[in-house]
Design a protein around this motif. Sequence first.
Motif, PDB file in Angstrom:
ATOM      1  N   ALA B 300       0.787  -1.223   0.000  1.00 45.92           N
ATOM      2  CA  ALA B 300       0.000   0.000   0.000  1.00 45.92           C
ATOM      3  C   ALA B 300       0.823   1.279   0.000  1.00 45.92           C
ATOM      4  O   ALA B 300       0.609   2.153  -0.822  1.00 45.92           O
ATOM      5  CB  ALA B 300      -0.931  -0.011   1.210  1.00 45.92           C
ATOM      6  N   HIS B 301       1.762   1.384   0.909  1.00 45.29           N
ATOM      7  CA  HIS B 301       2.352   2.693   1.141  1.00 45.29           C
ATOM      8  C   HIS B 301       3.861   2.578   1.342  1.00 45.29           C
ATOM      9  O   HIS B 301       4.417   1.485   1.364  1.00 45.29           O
ATOM     10  CB  HIS B 301       1.707   3.348   2.357  1.00 45.29           C
ATOM     11  CG  HIS B 301       0.269   3.733   2.134  1.00 45.29           C
ATOM     12  ND1 HIS B 301      -0.107   4.848   1.449  1.00 45.29           N
ATOM     13  CD2 HIS B 301      -0.875   3.101   2.488  1.00 45.29           C
ATOM     14  CE1 HIS B 301      -1.427   4.917   1.401  1.00 45.29           C
ATOM     15  NE2 HIS B 301      -1.918   3.859   2.016  1.00 45.29           N
ATOM     16  N   SER B 302       4.466   3.735   1.507  1.00 45.59           N
ATOM     17  CA  SER B 302       5.900   3.757   1.746  1.00 45.59           C
ATOM     18  C   SER B 302       6.196   4.268   3.145  1.00 45.59           C
ATOM     19  O   SER B 302       7.302   4.682   3.427  1.00 45.59           O
ATOM     20  CB  SER B 302       6.584   4.632   0.698  1.00 45.59           C
ATOM     21  OG  SER B 302       6.005   5.908   0.709  1.00 45.59           O
ATOM     22  N   ASP B 303       5.207   4.265   3.975  1.00 50.01           N
ATOM     23  CA  ASP B 303       5.339   4.663   5.364  1.00 50.01           C
ATOM     24  C   ASP B 303       4.279   3.887   6.133  1.00 50.01           C
ATOM     25  O   ASP B 303       3.418   3.288   5.509  1.00 50.01           O
ATOM     26  CB  ASP B 303       5.086   6.179   5.506  1.00 50.01           C
ATOM     27  CG  ASP B 303       6.376   6.946   5.725  1.00 50.01           C
ATOM     28  OD1 ASP B 303       7.365   6.301   6.113  1.00 50.01           O
ATOM     29  OD2 ASP B 303       6.379   8.167   5.514  1.00 50.01           O
ATOM     30  N   PRO B 304       4.330   3.909   7.439  1.00 43.08           N
ATOM     31  CA  PRO B 304       3.297   3.179   8.178  1.00 43.08           C
ATOM     32  C   PRO B 304       1.884   3.549   7.731  1.00 43.08           C
ATOM     33  O   PRO B 304       1.591   4.723   7.468  1.00 43.08           O
ATOM     34  CB  PRO B 304       3.542   3.619   9.621  1.00 43.08           C
ATOM     35  CG  PRO B 304       4.988   3.902   9.679  1.00 43.08           C
ATOM     36  CD  PRO B 304       5.348   4.450   8.326  1.00 43.08           C
ATOM     37  N   VAL B 305       1.051   2.535   7.634  1.00 42.45           N
ATOM     38  CA  VAL B 305      -0.349   2.779   7.274  1.00 42.45           C
ATOM     39  C   VAL B 305      -1.058   3.235   8.538  1.00 42.45           C
ATOM     40  O   VAL B 305      -1.082   2.519   9.535  1.00 42.45           O
ATOM     41  CB  VAL B 305      -0.993   1.493   6.722  1.00 42.45           C
ATOM     42  CG1 VAL B 305      -2.424   1.759   6.339  1.00 42.45           C
ATOM     43  CG2 VAL B 305      -0.206   0.973   5.547  1.00 42.45           C
ATOM     44  N   SER B 306      -1.616   4.428   8.489  1.00 41.05           N
ATOM     45  CA  SER B 306      -2.138   5.001   9.726  1.00 41.05           C
ATOM     46  C   SER B 306      -3.652   4.930   9.828  1.00 41.05           C
ATOM     47  O   SER B 306      -4.206   5.060  10.901  1.00 41.05           O
ATOM     48  CB  SER B 306      -1.680   6.449   9.846  1.00 41.05           C
ATOM     49  OG  SER B 306      -1.995   7.137   8.651  1.00 41.05           O
ATOM     50  N   SER B 321      -1.620   7.012   4.925  1.00 40.95           N
ATOM     51  CA  SER B 321      -0.325   6.743   5.526  1.00 40.95           C
ATOM     52  C   SER B 321       0.358   8.051   5.854  1.00 40.95           C
ATOM     53  O   SER B 321      -0.020   9.118   5.370  1.00 40.95           O
ATOM     54  CB  SER B 321       0.509   5.934   4.536  1.00 40.95           C
ATOM     55  OG  SER B 321       1.869   6.068   4.821  1.00 40.95           O
ATOM     56  N   THR B 322       1.388   7.928   6.676  1.00 44.22           N
ATOM     57  CA  THR B 322       2.139   9.132   7.003  1.00 44.22           C
ATOM     58  C   THR B 322       3.013   9.576   5.827  1.00 44.22           C
ATOM     59  O   THR B 322       3.666  10.603   5.900  1.00 44.22           O
ATOM     60  CB  THR B 322       3.014   8.895   8.243  1.00 44.22           C
ATOM     61  OG1 THR B 322       3.670   7.644   8.114  1.00 44.22           O
ATOM     62  CG2 THR B 322       2.165   8.877   9.487  1.00 44.22           C
ATOM     63  N   ASP B 323       3.022   8.807   4.744  1.00 38.55           N
ATOM     64  CA  ASP B 323       3.696   9.303   3.549  1.00 38.55           C
ATOM     65  C   ASP B 323       2.853  10.349   2.820  1.00 38.55           C
ATOM     66  O   ASP B 323       3.269  10.860   1.774  1.00 38.55           O
ATOM     67  CB  ASP B 323       4.085   8.148   2.603  1.00 38.55           C
ATOM     68  CG  ASP B 323       2.881   7.383   2.074  1.00 38.55           C
ATOM     69  OD1 ASP B 323       1.742   7.816   2.336  1.00 38.55           O
ATOM     70  OD2 ASP B 323       3.082   6.354   1.412  1.00 38.55           O
ATOM     71  N   GLY B 324       1.694  10.635   3.356  1.00 39.59           N
ATOM     72  CA  GLY B 324       0.864  11.685   2.789  1.00 39.59           C
ATOM     73  C   GLY B 324      -0.142  11.218   1.761  1.00 39.59           C
ATOM     74  O   GLY B 324      -0.966  12.000   1.299  1.00 39.59           O
ATOM     75  N   LEU B 325      -0.087   9.947   1.390  1.00 37.75           N
ATOM     76  CA  LEU B 325      -0.988   9.455   0.356  1.00 37.75           C
ATOM     77  C   LEU B 325      -2.249   8.853   0.977  1.00 37.75           C
ATOM     78  O   LEU B 325      -2.212   8.300   2.082  1.00 37.75           O
ATOM     79  CB  LEU B 325      -0.316   8.383  -0.499  1.00 37.75           C
ATOM     80  CG  LEU B 325       0.983   8.754  -1.207  1.00 37.75           C
ATOM     81  CD1 LEU B 325       1.460   7.580  -2.051  1.00 37.75           C
ATOM     82  CD2 LEU B 325       0.780   9.969  -2.090  1.00 37.75           C
ATOM     83  N   ASN B 348      -0.807  11.789   6.857  1.00 36.57           N
ATOM     84  CA  ASN B 348      -2.186  11.514   7.246  1.00 36.57           C
ATOM     85  C   ASN B 348      -2.187  10.575   8.438  1.00 36.57           C
ATOM     86  O   ASN B 348      -1.372   9.658   8.528  1.00 36.57           O
ATOM     87  CB  ASN B 348      -2.944  10.851   6.098  1.00 36.57           C
ATOM     88  CG  ASN B 348      -3.146  11.792   4.946  1.00 36.57           C
ATOM     89  OD1 ASN B 348      -3.392  12.974   5.148  1.00 36.57           O
ATOM     90  ND2 ASN B 348      -3.019  11.273   3.742  1.00 36.57           N
ATOM     91  N   THR B 349      -3.098  10.810   9.341  1.00 37.93           N
ATOM     92  CA  THR B 349      -3.128   9.966  10.534  1.00 37.93           C
ATOM     93  C   THR B 349      -4.373   9.102  10.621  1.00 37.93           C
ATOM     94  O   THR B 349      -4.399   8.154  11.380  1.00 37.93           O
ATOM     95  CB  THR B 349      -3.050  10.824  11.802  1.00 37.93           C
ATOM     96  OG1 THR B 349      -4.196  11.670  11.847  1.00 37.93           O
ATOM     97  CG2 THR B 349      -1.800  11.646  11.812  1.00 37.93           C
ATOM     98  N   SER B 350      -5.374   9.443   9.858  1.00 42.60           N
ATOM     99  CA  SER B 350      -6.581   8.632   9.937  1.00 42.60           C
ATOM    100  C   SER B 350      -7.430   8.942   8.714  1.00 42.60           C
ATOM    101  O   SER B 350      -7.287   9.993   8.090  1.00 42.60           O
ATOM    102  CB  SER B 350      -7.355   8.947  11.209  1.00 42.60           C
ATOM    103  OG  SER B 350      -8.495   8.140  11.273  1.00 42.60           O
ATOM    104  N   VAL B 351      -8.300   8.035   8.387  1.00 45.20           N
ATOM    105  CA  VAL B 351      -9.143   8.233   7.223  1.00 45.20           C
ATOM    106  C   VAL B 351     -10.460   7.512   7.450  1.00 45.20           C
ATOM    107  O   VAL B 351     -10.509   6.491   8.143  1.00 45.20           O
ATOM    108  CB  VAL B 351      -8.434   7.707   5.945  1.00 45.20           C
ATOM    109  CG1 VAL B 351      -8.327   6.199   5.953  1.00 45.20           C
ATOM    110  CG2 VAL B 351      -9.137   8.174   4.686  1.00 45.20           C
ATOM    111  N   CYS B 352     -11.534   8.082   6.919  1.00 45.22           N
ATOM    112  CA  CYS B 352     -12.795   7.346   6.955  1.00 45.22           C
ATOM    113  C   CYS B 352     -13.669   7.764   5.774  1.00 45.22           C
ATOM    114  O   CYS B 352     -13.513   8.853   5.215  1.00 45.22           O
ATOM    115  CB  CYS B 352     -13.529   7.533   8.274  1.00 45.22           C
ATOM    116  SG  CYS B 352     -14.026   9.197   8.636  1.00 45.22           S
TER     117      CYS B 352
END
Lengths: 473, 535
Positions: B300-306, B321-325, B348-352
């Motif tokens: 999914a991402h290049s940083d932790p999935v948040s 993710s904290t990679d901004g995507l 990004n720290t959370s999404v819904c």
Amino acid sequence: MNLLLSDDYLLQDYPENITNTIRSGHTTCLRFNRKGDYLASGRVDGTVVVWDLETMGVARKLRGHRAAITSLSWSRCGQYLLSACQGWRAVLWDLQDGTRYREVRFRAPIYTADLHPWNHNKFVASIFDEAPSLVDMTTPSDVKHTLPSAPKRTNTDADAATKEKQAKEDAKQMTTATVWTATGDHILAGTNKGRFNIIDANTHEIIWSEKICSSVVTTLRLTGSGRELLVNSQDRIIRTFHLPNLSAEGLDPDTIQMPLEHKFQDVVNRLSWNHVTFSATGEYVAASTYNNHELYIWERNHGSLVRMLEGPKEEQGVIEWHPHRALLAACGLETGRIYIWSVTTPQRWSALAPDFVEVEENVEYIEKEDEFDIHPQEEINKRRLDREDEDIDVLTVDPSKGYDEEVGGEGFRMPVLFNLGESDSEEEFVAVSTGTVRRRSLGEGQEGEAPVEEKAVGGKKTIAAKGTKGRRR
Amino acid sequence: MTVDSTPTALPEPPTKRRKIHDDSTGSTPQRFDTPDKAADKHGLRVSVREKELDSRSISQSRSRSGSRSPSRERRQETDYYSSDRRSRSPSSSRSRSRSRSPRSSSRSRTSSSRRFRSASPRSRLRSLSRSRSDLRSPSPLRDVLGHDPSSATPPARQPVRPHYVPRMVLTGHSKAISQVRISPDGRWIASASADGTIRIWEAATGAHMDTLVGHMAGVSAVAWAPDSQTLATGSDDKAIRLWDRVTGRPARVKPLLGHHNYVYCLAFSPKGNILASGSYDEAVFLWDVRAGRQMRSLPAHSDPVSGIDFCCDGTLVVSCSTDGLTRIWDTSTGQCLRTMVHEDNPPNTSVCFAPNGRYVLTFSMDSCLRLWDYVSGTVKKTYQGHENSKFSIGGCFGTLTPTATTTAIDAEEDGVKNNSNIGEGAFIAAPSEDGDIVLWDVKTKRVVQRVRGAHDGVCFWVDVHGDTMVSAGQDGQIKVYRHRGPDASSDDDAVNGKVNGVASGIKALDVNGTPADGVSGSVTPLMDVDVKKEE
């Protein structure tokens, strides 16, 4: 909702390749539910397995039959599933708790059992060497109405000799396939002599009959709308008919006409067809071939063959088309595997990088007037925020997309079970790591069952599996 | 008077409504013709094929025209005008709200506001323009459902007016609480804490039901299955565990193992058959819940999935993710369908997903919440007013029905009964690093309530279900709030008194002032509600 984001999906509306192979025992019979999220499969040992198509895993196992399942039928709501077996029994399962809701015994093996499209307490069954039966389970003890198989005769003034002859002929007529019309007012029946009867569900009388083919009618299928009829017969010809509106006001049975639309056959190879199905919309007809590995797909508009699906090296029996996707499920006769045929689309790489767009042809870049103007950051932010003035509705669900609504909104939700523990007697494989599987050891599976999902070429995997069967984790 | 005006406004001739459709959403013919389809819903069913074609043609047209169809341009134009109007209006609205604030009883308010409304022609103009835009959005739903003409939707936009007052403080966790979630049936609260335990509380009474012990490290994520019977928790010990709520025991003996690093976020599919997990190992896993088997692993991402969430029909997964995507995934194929990134690329720290699944809300560490239209890939709204630059926080959408009553069960029933009213009350709740909870109106982007000092230190998570709101923070406490409808506002003083009694450190809520700020648009609906309540 994903349709909003993908357009190429829908361009192809018939399946092309095998995307999954799933297996639980030896499957002989398949049927999708109306919503298309579950697939019921009946096994040789009489177990009915309900598959979740999203996870491609077993959602429920129903045990109770002791002989091979011959027919499956879902209720409209998806909560009830009717299964019929060669062991003279039909069971209506309640999928809420997996119990036998009703059980009906017959005096012979059952060919087909079809639930009433609106009322899950009624079904019609065609039985080996017996008259078809309309079963009403509304009351605690079920009521069986025997339905006629003998064709409707118009020449009442014929002489005695003719009548006797006809009676003899009629006695030989056996119904081999029955199906409800979309409204549930009539039953369509095919006989072993190639006759087709329309039976009134209330009076239990044949209101119309005609000889439509020269041999046993093996399968009758309707499209979702109920306006087209698909008939498979042992005379190696698949026929499609336009069905008249039988529920029309003041219908005179004598004026019914059922025009033949297409005859699909393989004239060269003289193939006979194991099983046939309509596509979701009735636009295509698919058939599995007898003594042959291919699946044939015809397009109904012109009646031309569009595709022969080749894949597994085995003859395939029952095939079913998904109720709204370009997805076919077919079960192999030898291995009993279920092959899922579908359309695969490649990953769109532009979806991964937001600043890239896939273009069909070169696009001349035109610089916008203010594209490289320099503004202070605050100004840009302010502008950006000011632009966000569109009216947003986060609550109204777009009504155009759903198939769910058609089924009736909320409907039935199958409980998620963790303890599908009862392990199978037959060999089932457990994935150890990618590409390797091993045989399930006895008593395993308390922890829930991991059905084998052999991707891509199923045949090769099996060989690999057999080679590594001694391997332990 | 308002009650009289509503029925007359509702049964507008269909032609007119259609015209509105035509004006605003000219690009979507399928919405245009749904009312007709809905009319003969019980007749012969519309063939599926037709629909597919329909949607296909739309998506194609969208892609071909390069996401800038003329209709959209037109729409932007009109929006621009309305924004113009809005930017001019605050002066009037503020003065109005000030004028309204001194009143204490609801009755005097209605009269004063009505007078005010007639006095300022501009405000009427504005409410008119709003009503137009609003009629468009909820009408398809109403048509499809085809029932309840009785529950009158006020033609004027009724801004959401959340008014959550603290009711309980739940203590027990020994360390900070990372997530707190209300079960889908609204009866239970689950909290995941850094102390490695998960606690289940009864939402109505605050009684502690169970403590789930088993994780070897702090728990960062908790998710409820849709049947409210099963819980999934993800921990820093890299394991995901499923728990039975009733027994408090693991629903499956072995945890779901597979992530190579901390499990950071979890979401159940709407059917409960799939669990999505995001981890510090930068991957998103989809699990078959029944078999406990990993179905798919998404690079999914290049940083932790948040953050991770499922849309309401289960076909899409969103991860950030904290990679901004922020990425949208197809559940069935595992393919990435869309990637969204903001210019400044904040983590990004959370999404819904929005309740209807049409938009995605991201929480990013530049103290902004962004509402993305994932089809066009653009930000539709930016919500500001909270503080978020260091911690991973998360909130959610909430809805209030205009007739919302004080008990959660009632609210639920209301939601079922008058679906058409739901469109009136969507808001966003988010925690803030200064311990506040901030609630925004979705449409106007305005802060409609701010709960000050909800927690000592950072408030990490807020969850809303109907009338209940819960929050959790660094102080290891869980606070439960209850919405009080406008009818209850007459005894505000009493409430405030109680508030101070219950939760020390919670300042008296800005009951009259803050919500009034958001109400400024139109006052009529408020009266509407009041009148209904009085009957």
